[in-house]
Scaffold this active site. Structure first.
Site, PDB file in Angstrom:
ATOM      1  N   HIS A  81       2.575   3.396  -8.907  1.00 47.62           N
ATOM      2  CA  HIS A  81       2.380   1.971  -9.213  1.00 47.62           C
ATOM      3  C   HIS A  81       3.575   1.429 -10.007  1.00 47.62           C
ATOM      4  O   HIS A  81       4.053   0.332  -9.747  1.00 47.62           O
ATOM      5  CB  HIS A  81       1.084   1.747  -9.999  1.00 47.62           C
ATOM      6  CG  HIS A  81      -0.152   2.145  -9.228  1.00 47.62           C
ATOM      7  ND1 HIS A  81      -0.384   1.717  -7.943  1.00 47.62           N
ATOM      8  CD2 HIS A  81      -1.207   2.935  -9.554  1.00 47.62           C
ATOM      9  CE1 HIS A  81      -1.535   2.226  -7.512  1.00 47.62           C
ATOM     10  NE2 HIS A  81      -2.046   2.978  -8.468  1.00 47.62           N
ATOM     11  N   LEU A 125      10.418 -20.809  -4.444  1.00 47.61           N
ATOM     12  CA  LEU A 125       9.416 -19.914  -3.852  1.00 47.61           C
ATOM     13  C   LEU A 125       8.074 -20.002  -4.596  1.00 47.61           C
ATOM     14  O   LEU A 125       8.034 -20.001  -5.821  1.00 47.61           O
ATOM     15  CB  LEU A 125       9.936 -18.469  -3.929  1.00 47.61           C
ATOM     16  CG  LEU A 125       8.967 -17.378  -3.483  1.00 47.61           C
ATOM     17  CD1 LEU A 125       8.706 -17.437  -1.981  1.00 47.61           C
ATOM     18  CD2 LEU A 125       9.496 -15.992  -3.856  1.00 47.61           C
ATOM     19  N   ASP A 164       0.831  -1.212   0.000  1.00 48.27           N
ATOM     20  CA  ASP A 164       0.000   0.000   0.000  1.00 48.27           C
ATOM     21  C   ASP A 164       0.867   1.264   0.000  1.00 48.27           C
ATOM     22  O   ASP A 164       1.999   1.258   0.475  1.00 48.27           O
ATOM     23  CB  ASP A 164      -0.909  -0.026   1.246  1.00 48.27           C
ATOM     24  CG  ASP A 164      -2.051   0.965   1.126  1.00 48.27           C
ATOM     25  OD1 ASP A 164      -2.374   1.387  -0.003  1.00 48.27           O
ATOM     26  OD2 ASP A 164      -2.621   1.339   2.171  1.00 48.27           O
TER      27      ASP A 164
HETATM   28  C1  IPE Z   1      -5.565  -2.631  -0.236  1.00 52.27           C
HETATM   29  O1  IPE Z   1      -5.202  -1.301  -0.390  1.00 52.27           O
HETATM   30  C2  IPE Z   1      -5.482  -3.344  -1.538  1.00 52.27           C
HETATM   31  C3  IPE Z   1      -4.152  -3.475  -2.114  1.00 52.27           C
HETATM   32  C4  IPE Z   1      -3.016  -3.100  -1.595  1.00 52.27           C
HETATM   33  C5  IPE Z   1      -4.112  -4.109  -3.389  1.00 52.27           C
HETATM   34  P1  IPE Z   1      -6.291  -0.133  -0.554  1.00 52.27           P
HETATM   35  O2  IPE Z   1      -5.521   1.120  -0.668  1.00 52.27           O
HETATM   36  O3  IPE Z   1      -7.210  -0.463  -1.654  1.00 52.27           O
HETATM   37  O4  IPE Z   1      -7.086  -0.228   0.820  1.00 52.27           O
HETATM   38  P2  IPE Z   1      -7.903   0.887   1.603  1.00 52.27           P
HETATM   39  O5  IPE Z   1      -8.902   1.447   0.652  1.00 52.27           O
HETATM   40  O6  IPE Z   1      -6.930   1.923   2.066  1.00 52.27           O
HETATM   41  O7  IPE Z   1      -8.507   0.158   2.757  1.00 52.27           O
HETATM   42  C1  IPE Z   2      -1.575   0.245  -3.341  1.00 50.10           C
HETATM   43  O1  IPE Z   2      -1.346   1.607  -3.354  1.00 50.10           O
HETATM   44  C2  IPE Z   2      -1.782  -0.346  -4.713  1.00 50.10           C
HETATM   45  C3  IPE Z   2      -3.186  -0.669  -5.029  1.00 50.10           C
HETATM   46  C4  IPE Z   2      -4.177  -0.631  -4.205  1.00 50.10           C
HETATM   47  C5  IPE Z   2      -3.473  -1.064  -6.395  1.00 50.10           C
HETATM   48  P1  IPE Z   2      -2.532   2.650  -3.407  1.00 50.10           P
HETATM   49  O2  IPE Z   2      -2.863   2.900  -4.832  1.00 50.10           O
HETATM   50  O3  IPE Z   2      -3.653   2.207  -2.546  1.00 50.10           O
HETATM   51  O4  IPE Z   2      -1.849   3.944  -2.787  1.00 50.10           O
HETATM   52  P2  IPE Z   2      -2.481   4.926  -1.699  1.00 50.10           P
HETATM   53  O5  IPE Z   2      -2.882   4.062  -0.540  1.00 50.10           O
HETATM   54  O6  IPE Z   2      -3.635   5.606  -2.343  1.00 50.10           O
HETATM   55  O7  IPE Z   2      -1.359   5.840  -1.356  1.00 50.10           O
HETATM   56 MG    MG Z   3      -4.059   2.424  -0.581  1.00 51.10          MG
END
Ligand code: IPE
Ligand code: IPE
Ligand code: MG
Length: 253
Positions: free
Chosen positions: A38, A132, A21
């Site tokens: 990303h 792995l 995240d």
């Molecule tokens: C969880 O992250 C999903 C992934 C890392 C793929 P999100 O960014 O979507 O989760 P919330 O919305 O903060 O809970």
């Molecule tokens: C995690 O990073 C990746 C996915 C959920 C696809 P985010 O895109 O949720 O990044 P933040 O949490 O908005 O910073």
């Molecule tokens: Mg996120």
């Protein structure tokens, strides 16, 4: 002594699960578009996969895209899907070379055709590998998985393949996407959020949870070693008392 040298290789988590995240915030903090975050996150994936393969961790599950992430702006969803296809295409040779087997958990039917095809090809190319196990959670959510398992159990019961009293925890687990995959022992979430966000709700029952403020694109091998070292300081009691656990360790050693 380096962090890696401090690890007790006899007590590595057998399965590490990661909620990757913070990509979007990482990019915004640099005045960039979320997609840039990303893209940069892919380097962290390479780093962590390599570290787990080097250490001899059995399973690494990466939460790459949740069922709920489909509700993000179309531009971001399309960008992530494109990144996924390109990354898998580029990395499959490296996975094979390093004896890594790719698995995917999630609702593959939701993926665009080319992404699904790319994932299926990569899984089939790597299926004989014995090192792995890299599990990508893609279009995954635990509630989707649990409801699907319940539906399939209901169908099999209706069709006479299963009796209600046959549904033990072991049978139930066969209906989850993670059948044959042991439960995660360590769950890491980056970027400072302390929640599970619909990830492996059943399987994380006794996982040790580790939250770090590091955003995913900044996460490197050293951060993983730090998380494992922290895991190795914990006493996992599984409902028993500390005395019981210590007595058991004395008997084993
Ligand atoms: C969880 O992250 C999903 C992934 C890392 C793929 P999100 O960014 O979507 O989760 P919330 O919305 O903060 O809970
Ligand atoms: C995690 O990073 C990746 C996915 C959920 C696809 P985010 O895109 O949720 O990044 P933040 O949490 O908005 O910073
Ligand atoms: Mg996120």
């Amino acid at each position: 002594m380096s962090l890696k040298d401090q690890l007790d290789l006899q007590r590595l988590p057998r399965h590490i699960a990661v909620i990757m995240d913070g990509n979007g915030r990482w990019a915004k903090e640099r005045g960039q578009d979320r997609l840039y975050g990303h893209h940069e996150g892919v380097e962290s994936v390479r780093n962590v996969v390599e570290a787990c393969a080097e250490l001899g961790v059995g399973y690494l599950t990466l939460y790459a895209f949740s069922t709920e992430n489909w509700d993000r702006p179309m531009y971001e969803v399309n960008g992530i899907m494109e990144l996924l296809v390109n990354t898998i295409r580029k990395e499959v040779a490296t996975l094979s070379k390093n004896n890594i087997r790719l698995h995917v958990i999630g609702d593959m039917d939701m993926l665009p055709g080319n992404a699904r095809q790319e994932m299926e090809e990569a899984m089939s190319i790597t299926e004989e590998n014995t090192g792995l196990n890299l599990v990508m959670a893609l279009s995954y959510s635990a509630r989707w998985e649990i409801v699907r398992a319940a539906q399939n159990i209901a169908k099999d019961t209706r069709d006479g393949k299963l009796r209600p009293e046959d549904v033990t925890p072991e049978v139930w687990e066969k209906y989850l996407c993670t059948a044959k995959i042991p439960d995660p022992e360590l769950m890491i979430r980056t970027s400072g959020e302390c929640r599970i966000s619909n990830f492996l709700l059943y399987q994380l029952a006794y996982a040790e949870l580790y939250f770090t403020n590091t955003r995913w694109p900044d996460f490197r091998k050293e951060n993983l070693y730090e998380a494992i070292l922290n895991f190795q300081t914990r006493e996992r009691r599984f409902g028993k008392t500390s005395d019981q656990i210590q007595q058991n360790e004395e008997i084993v050693s």
